[in-house]
Design an enzyme around this catalytic site. Structure first.
Site, PDB file in Angstrom:
ATOM      1  NE  ARG A   1      -3.321  -0.012   0.798  1.00  0.00           N
ATOM      2  CZ  ARG A   1      -4.784   0.683  -0.427  1.00  0.00           C
ATOM      3  NH1 ARG A   1      -6.007  -0.274  -0.978  1.00  0.00           N
ATOM      4  NH2 ARG A   1      -5.335   1.723   0.297  1.00  0.00           N
TER       5      ARG A   1
ATOM      6  CG  HIS B   1      -7.374  -3.130  -5.625  1.00  0.00           C
ATOM      7  ND1 HIS B   1      -7.998  -2.026  -5.104  1.00  0.00           N
ATOM      8  CD2 HIS B   1      -7.190  -4.050  -5.696  1.00  0.00           C
ATOM      9  CE1 HIS B   1      -8.512  -3.425  -4.141  1.00  0.00           C
ATOM     10  NE2 HIS B   1      -7.473  -4.727  -4.021  1.00  0.00           N
TER      11      HIS B   1
END
Length: 154
Positions: free
Chosen positions: A89, A119
């Protein structure tokens, strides 16, 4: 699962595919020291995408998100390594590229939130659900990288 066996789901979205960014993104994860254990290139069905984004179904942008994700091929991947969900992330940057720092994938490679190219799972639980949704168990490859000893201390 050992800490260095944590897995995350990463998908390069249609805009990332169309812009030819797959190799650069894969290279970043490999250079970090993460291990690719599954990958497939596919045109995701609307049913799969609706399931994937089920948590967003009541948001006003949901129909457009499903349509955008269905507009072209997606490169779906499973990466493995120590704290790969959290670190992945950080590598991606903020959902809105305008808020992403230089050096992150979104900070370097995109401009708008609606075309943010990638994503990544936001938690270990989400990663497990997303991996199970996109991949069969037999599609997850177990192997030891020869670089393992050079990435991990023990």
């Amino acid at each position: 699962m050992a800490a260095n066996k944590e897995r995350t789901f990463i998908a390069i979205k249609p805009d990332g595919v169309q812009r030819g960014l797959m190799g650069d993104i894969i290279k970043r994860f490999e250079q970090k020291g993460f291990r690719l254990v599954a990958m497939k290139f596919l045109q995701a069905s609307q049913d799969l995408l609706r399931q994937h984004y089920i948590d967003l179904k009541d948001r006003p942008f949901y129909p457009g998100l499903v349509e955008y994700m269905n507009s072209g091929p997606v490169l779906a991947m499973v990466w493995e390594g120590l704290n790969v969900v959290k670190t992945g992330r950080v590598m991606l940057g903020e959902t809105n590229p305008a808020d992403s720092k230089p050096g992150t994938i979104r900070g370097d490679l995109c401009i708008q939130v609606g075309r943010n190219i990638i994503h990544g799972s936001d938690s270990v639980d989400s990663a497990n659900k997303e991996i199970a949704l996109w991949f069969k168990d037999e599609e997850l490859v177990e192997y030891k990288s020869c670089a393992y000893e050079w990435v991990y201390e023990n």
